[in-house]
Design a protein around this motif. Structure first.
Motif, mmCIF file in Angstrom:
data_model
loop_
_atom_site.group_PDB
_atom_site.id
_atom_site.type_symbol
_atom_site.label_atom_id
_atom_site.label_comp_id
_atom_site.label_asym_id
_atom_site.label_seq_id
_atom_site.Cartn_x
_atom_site.Cartn_y
_atom_site.Cartn_z
ATOM 1 N N ASP A 129 0.853 -1.190 0.000
ATOM 2 C CA ASP A 129 0.000 0.000 0.000
ATOM 3 C C ASP A 129 0.890 1.241 0.000
ATOM 4 O O ASP A 129 1.628 1.479 0.960
ATOM 5 N N ILE A 130 0.821 2.023 -1.055
ATOM 6 C CA ILE A 130 1.715 3.177 -1.206
ATOM 7 C C ILE A 130 1.511 4.195 -0.093
ATOM 8 O O ILE A 130 2.456 4.849 0.344
ATOM 9 N N ARG A 131 0.298 4.325 0.426
ATOM 10 C CA ARG A 131 0.059 5.266 1.524
ATOM 11 C C ARG A 131 0.755 4.802 2.802
ATOM 12 O O ARG A 131 1.348 5.609 3.516
ATOM 13 N N HIS A 187 12.213 8.409 -4.698
ATOM 14 C CA HIS A 187 11.371 9.555 -5.047
ATOM 15 C C HIS A 187 10.166 9.647 -4.115
ATOM 16 O O HIS A 187 9.764 10.740 -3.725
ATOM 17 N N LEU A 188 9.588 8.513 -3.733
ATOM 18 C CA LEU A 188 8.471 8.511 -2.783
ATOM 19 C C LEU A 188 8.935 9.046 -1.429
ATOM 20 O O LEU A 188 8.213 9.803 -0.774
ATOM 21 N N ALA A 189 10.131 8.684 -1.006
ATOM 22 C CA ALA A 189 10.659 9.185 0.261
ATOM 23 C C ALA A 189 10.798 10.705 0.220
ATOM 24 O O ALA A 189 10.401 11.395 1.171
ATOM 25 N N ARG A 190 11.345 11.256 -0.850
ATOM 26 C CA ARG A 190 11.481 12.722 -0.964
ATOM 27 C C ARG A 190 10.110 13.379 -0.960
ATOM 28 O O ARG A 190 9.914 14.401 -0.321
ATOM 29 N N ALA A 191 9.152 12.789 -1.674
ATOM 30 C CA ALA A 191 7.792 13.345 -1.702
ATOM 31 C C ALA A 191 7.147 13.265 -0.316
ATOM 32 O O ALA A 191 6.255 14.056 -0.007
ATOM 33 N N SER A 202 7.967 8.629 5.968
ATOM 34 C CA SER A 202 7.947 9.999 6.486
ATOM 35 C C SER A 202 8.437 10.074 7.923
ATOM 36 O O SER A 202 8.818 11.140 8.395
ATOM 37 N N ALA A 203 8.469 8.940 8.629
ATOM 38 C CA ALA A 203 8.975 8.910 10.003
ATOM 39 C C ALA A 203 10.487 8.663 10.066
ATOM 40 O O ALA A 203 11.073 8.749 11.139
ATOM 41 N N LEU A 204 11.114 8.371 8.931
ATOM 42 C CA LEU A 204 12.550 8.109 8.906
ATOM 43 C C LEU A 204 13.341 9.415 8.931
ATOM 44 O O LEU A 204 12.900 10.428 8.398
ATOM 45 N N SER A 205 14.511 9.378 9.501
ATOM 46 C CA SER A 205 15.418 10.526 9.465
ATOM 47 C C SER A 205 16.147 10.594 8.126
ATOM 48 O O SER A 205 16.445 11.675 7.634
ATOM 49 N N LEU A 206 16.439 9.422 7.562
ATOM 50 C CA LEU A 206 17.198 9.346 6.314
ATOM 51 C C LEU A 206 16.928 8.014 5.644
ATOM 52 O O LEU A 206 16.913 6.979 6.308
ATOM 53 N N GLY A 264 17.853 12.957 -10.393
ATOM 54 C CA GLY A 264 18.295 12.977 -8.997
ATOM 55 C C GLY A 264 17.224 13.511 -8.051
ATOM 56 O O GLY A 264 16.315 14.231 -8.461
ATOM 57 N N PRO A 265 17.323 13.158 -6.767
ATOM 58 C CA PRO A 265 16.363 13.662 -5.787
ATOM 59 C C PRO A 265 16.542 15.168 -5.633
ATOM 60 O O PRO A 265 17.617 15.713 -5.856
#
Length: 107
Positions: free
Chosen positions: A27-29, A50-54, A36-40, A72-73
């Motif tokens: 599930d993409i959500r 790209h999903l992480a940057r978004a 979104s809870a990750l630091s990096l 690139g991001p």
């Protein structure tokens, strides 16, 4: 302090020999919420990067064949290196150096 996690690919098996706690979601959500809870997020050039940057997550990415200028991001929280795919250890060191240079100086 930090914790490492492995995001599992679509086939659901760890590529890191199950050395780290793993997360999988089709599930993409849910995946976006987790990231979104990750630091990096450290990743190769891929859709997850790209999903992480978004999702607002800082990214460290390794590019081998893709044009980093085009794909690139984006943003201040994005570090990337263009590397030769034959030397993965060198790519990891280059990325860690780039992330360390981009990190704000400790007060």
């Amino acid at each position: 302090d930090y914790a490492l996690f492995s995001l599992l690919p679509a086939f659901g098996l760890s590529m890191l020999e199950s050395r780290y706690p793993a997360y999988f979601s089709s599930d993409i959500r849910n995946l976006s919420k987790f990231m979104s809870a990750l630091s990096l997020l450290i990743s190769l050039d891929c859709g997850i990067m790209h999903l992480a940057r978004a999702s607002g997550t800082a990214v460290g990415a390794v590019f081998t064949t893709t044009d980093v200028e085009q794909w690139g991001p984006y943003g201040a929280d994005a570090c990337f290196v263009q590397c030769d795919r034959e030397y993965p250890g060198a790519a990891a060191h280059q990325l860690m150096d780039a992330i360390a240079l981009a990190a704000p100086a400790a007060a």
